[in-house]
Design a protein around this motif. Structure first.
Motif, PDB file in Angstrom:
ATOM      1  N   UNK A 144     -12.653 -15.357 -62.333  1.00  0.00           N
ATOM      2  CA  UNK A 144     -13.775 -15.832 -63.351  1.00  0.00           C
ATOM      3  C   UNK A 144     -14.460 -17.010 -62.805  1.00  0.00           C
ATOM      4  N   UNK A 145     -15.660 -17.215 -63.590  1.00  0.00           N
ATOM      5  CA  UNK A 145     -16.622 -18.302 -62.986  1.00  0.00           C
ATOM      6  C   UNK A 145     -16.958 -18.101 -61.855  1.00  0.00           C
ATOM      7  N   UNK A 146     -16.403 -18.842 -60.830  1.00  0.00           N
ATOM      8  CA  UNK A 146     -16.938 -18.852 -59.546  1.00  0.00           C
ATOM      9  C   UNK A 146     -15.694 -18.071 -58.730  1.00  0.00           C
ATOM     10  N   UNK A 147     -16.302 -16.533 -58.156  1.00  0.00           N
ATOM     11  CA  UNK A 147     -15.361 -15.835 -57.382  1.00  0.00           C
ATOM     12  C   UNK A 147     -15.235 -16.349 -55.974  1.00  0.00           C
ATOM     13  N   UNK A 148     -14.638 -15.492 -55.305  1.00  0.00           N
ATOM     14  CA  UNK A 148     -14.419 -15.321 -53.928  1.00  0.00           C
ATOM     15  C   UNK A 148     -15.522 -15.218 -52.987  1.00  0.00           C
ATOM     16  N   UNK A 149     -16.523 -14.611 -53.703  1.00  0.00           N
ATOM     17  CA  UNK A 149     -17.756 -14.244 -52.926  1.00  0.00           C
ATOM     18  C   UNK A 149     -18.496 -15.742 -52.616  1.00  0.00           C
ATOM     19  N   UNK A 150     -18.488 -16.430 -53.756  1.00  0.00           N
ATOM     20  CA  UNK A 150     -19.176 -17.703 -53.945  1.00  0.00           C
ATOM     21  C   UNK A 150     -18.355 -18.617 -52.931  1.00  0.00           C
ATOM     22  N   UNK A 151     -17.161 -18.488 -53.058  1.00  0.00           N
ATOM     23  CA  UNK A 151     -16.259 -19.377 -52.102  1.00  0.00           C
ATOM     24  C   UNK A 151     -16.575 -19.226 -50.576  1.00  0.00           C
ATOM     25  N   UNK A 152     -16.665 -17.937 -50.162  1.00  0.00           N
ATOM     26  CA  UNK A 152     -16.588 -17.280 -48.944  1.00  0.00           C
ATOM     27  C   UNK A 152     -18.087 -17.686 -48.223  1.00  0.00           C
ATOM     28  N   UNK A 153     -19.137 -17.318 -49.186  1.00  0.00           N
ATOM     29  CA  UNK A 153     -20.387 -17.723 -48.859  1.00  0.00           C
ATOM     30  C   UNK A 153     -20.633 -19.309 -48.668  1.00  0.00           C
ATOM     31  N   UNK A 154     -20.197 -20.270 -49.342  1.00  0.00           N
ATOM     32  CA  UNK A 154     -20.264 -21.472 -49.477  1.00  0.00           C
ATOM     33  C   UNK A 154     -19.388 -22.132 -48.148  1.00  0.00           C
ATOM     34  N   UNK A 155     -18.372 -21.722 -48.063  1.00  0.00           N
ATOM     35  CA  UNK A 155     -17.203 -22.219 -47.069  1.00  0.00           C
ATOM     36  C   UNK A 155     -18.106 -21.944 -45.713  1.00  0.00           C
TER      37      UNK A 155
ATOM     38  N   UNK B 237      -3.195 -24.760 -44.387  1.00  0.00           N
ATOM     39  CA  UNK B 237      -3.782 -23.433 -45.297  1.00  0.00           C
ATOM     40  C   UNK B 237      -4.028 -24.014 -46.742  1.00  0.00           C
ATOM     41  N   UNK B 238      -5.211 -23.335 -47.142  1.00  0.00           N
ATOM     42  CA  UNK B 238      -5.213 -23.631 -48.770  1.00  0.00           C
ATOM     43  C   UNK B 238      -5.307 -22.286 -49.272  1.00  0.00           C
ATOM     44  N   UNK B 239      -4.702 -22.012 -50.521  1.00  0.00           N
ATOM     45  CA  UNK B 239      -4.557 -20.873 -51.131  1.00  0.00           C
ATOM     46  C   UNK B 239      -5.371 -20.800 -52.547  1.00  0.00           C
ATOM     47  N   UNK B 240      -6.003 -19.547 -52.566  1.00  0.00           N
ATOM     48  CA  UNK B 240      -6.962 -19.600 -53.915  1.00  0.00           C
ATOM     49  C   UNK B 240      -6.777 -18.007 -54.440  1.00  0.00           C
ATOM     50  N   UNK B 241      -6.546 -18.271 -55.852  1.00  0.00           N
ATOM     51  CA  UNK B 241      -6.101 -16.932 -56.612  1.00  0.00           C
ATOM     52  C   UNK B 241      -6.246 -17.655 -57.980  1.00  0.00           C
ATOM     53  N   UNK B 242      -6.978 -16.805 -59.033  1.00  0.00           N
ATOM     54  CA  UNK B 242      -6.936 -17.160 -60.379  1.00  0.00           C
ATOM     55  C   UNK B 242      -5.311 -16.945 -60.930  1.00  0.00           C
ATOM     56  N   UNK B 243      -4.499 -16.118 -60.430  1.00  0.00           N
ATOM     57  CA  UNK B 243      -3.315 -15.905 -60.849  1.00  0.00           C
ATOM     58  C   UNK B 243      -2.260 -17.225 -60.542  1.00  0.00           C
ATOM     59  N   UNK B 244      -1.883 -17.923 -61.043  1.00  0.00           N
ATOM     60  CA  UNK B 244      -1.109 -18.964 -60.661  1.00  0.00           C
ATOM     61  C   UNK B 244       0.227 -18.649 -60.189  1.00  0.00           C
TER      62      UNK B 244
ATOM     63  N   UNK C  13      -7.926 -20.214 -44.859  1.00  0.00           N
ATOM     64  CA  UNK C  13      -8.104 -19.992 -46.262  1.00  0.00           C
ATOM     65  C   UNK C  13      -7.621 -18.663 -46.657  1.00  0.00           C
ATOM     66  N   UNK C  14      -6.776 -18.648 -47.548  1.00  0.00           N
ATOM     67  CA  UNK C  14      -6.336 -17.437 -48.022  1.00  0.00           C
ATOM     68  C   UNK C  14      -7.166 -17.086 -49.764  1.00  0.00           C
ATOM     69  N   UNK C  15      -7.945 -16.329 -49.698  1.00  0.00           N
ATOM     70  CA  UNK C  15      -8.785 -16.164 -50.793  1.00  0.00           C
ATOM     71  C   UNK C  15      -8.895 -15.062 -51.559  1.00  0.00           C
ATOM     72  N   UNK C  16      -8.652 -14.975 -52.734  1.00  0.00           N
ATOM     73  CA  UNK C  16      -8.994 -13.880 -53.619  1.00  0.00           C
ATOM     74  C   UNK C  16     -10.403 -13.647 -53.943  1.00  0.00           C
ATOM     75  N   UNK C  17     -10.693 -12.446 -54.336  1.00  0.00           N
ATOM     76  CA  UNK C  17     -12.347 -12.399 -54.675  1.00  0.00           C
ATOM     77  C   UNK C  17     -12.446 -12.316 -56.298  1.00  0.00           C
ATOM     78  N   UNK C  18     -11.729 -11.577 -56.546  1.00  0.00           N
ATOM     79  CA  UNK C  18     -11.706 -11.299 -58.084  1.00  0.00           C
ATOM     80  C   UNK C  18     -11.362 -12.502 -59.000  1.00  0.00           C
TER      81      UNK C  18
END
Length: 128
Positions: A68-79, A15-22, A61-66
């Motif tokens: 800054x800069x590149x959001x989760x929508x960007x990630x989901x669309x490009x993945x 898995x990869x984990x993506x969230x702007x909150x460390x 992929x565990x993905x937050x949506x909100x």
């Protein structure tokens, strides 16, 4: 007697984990590692999510949506462009109608609302 999340093991899942909150990333990764999911990448925006996906090709992929800069929508669309069958689990606190509409188009594998339920995440991992 039903098993609890701490008793389950998902050793073959990466898995990869993506969230702007460390802190959120750290806690989520700690949980995944407890159930033997191999965390192969951590990121903090949508651009990093796409780069990590391309580099590691994880099972999920565990993905937050909100973010800054590149959001989760960007990630989901490009993945999805890289791999239409990618398993992307959106983990969000955003319950707006606009968000639901975008997600209905991008079709994540699953959506979890923060704060997430560890048992529900374990159930999802069992399906993978």
């Amino acid at each position: 007697m039903p098993s609890t999340y701490s008793q389950k093991s998902f050793e073959m899942i990466t898995a990869i984990v993506i969230d702007d909150d460390v802190d959120t990333v750290d806690v989520f990764c700690d949980y995944l590692e407890i159930v033997n999911v191999k965390v192969i990448g951590r990121g903090h925006n949508g651009k990093e999510a796409v780069e990590l996906y391309r580099k590691h090709n994880p099972d999920v992929v565990f993905l937050d949506l909100m973010m800054p800069d590149y959001d989760g929508f960007y990630a989901l669309e490009n993945i999805r462009k890289i791999s239409p069958a990618a398993k992307v689990v959106v983990v969000t606190a955003d319950l707006r109608r606009e968000t639901a509409d975008k997600l209905s188009i991008l079709k994540p594998t699953e959506i979890f609302i923060k704060p997430y339920d560890i048992n529900k995440i374990s159930e999802l991992l069992a399906k993978l």
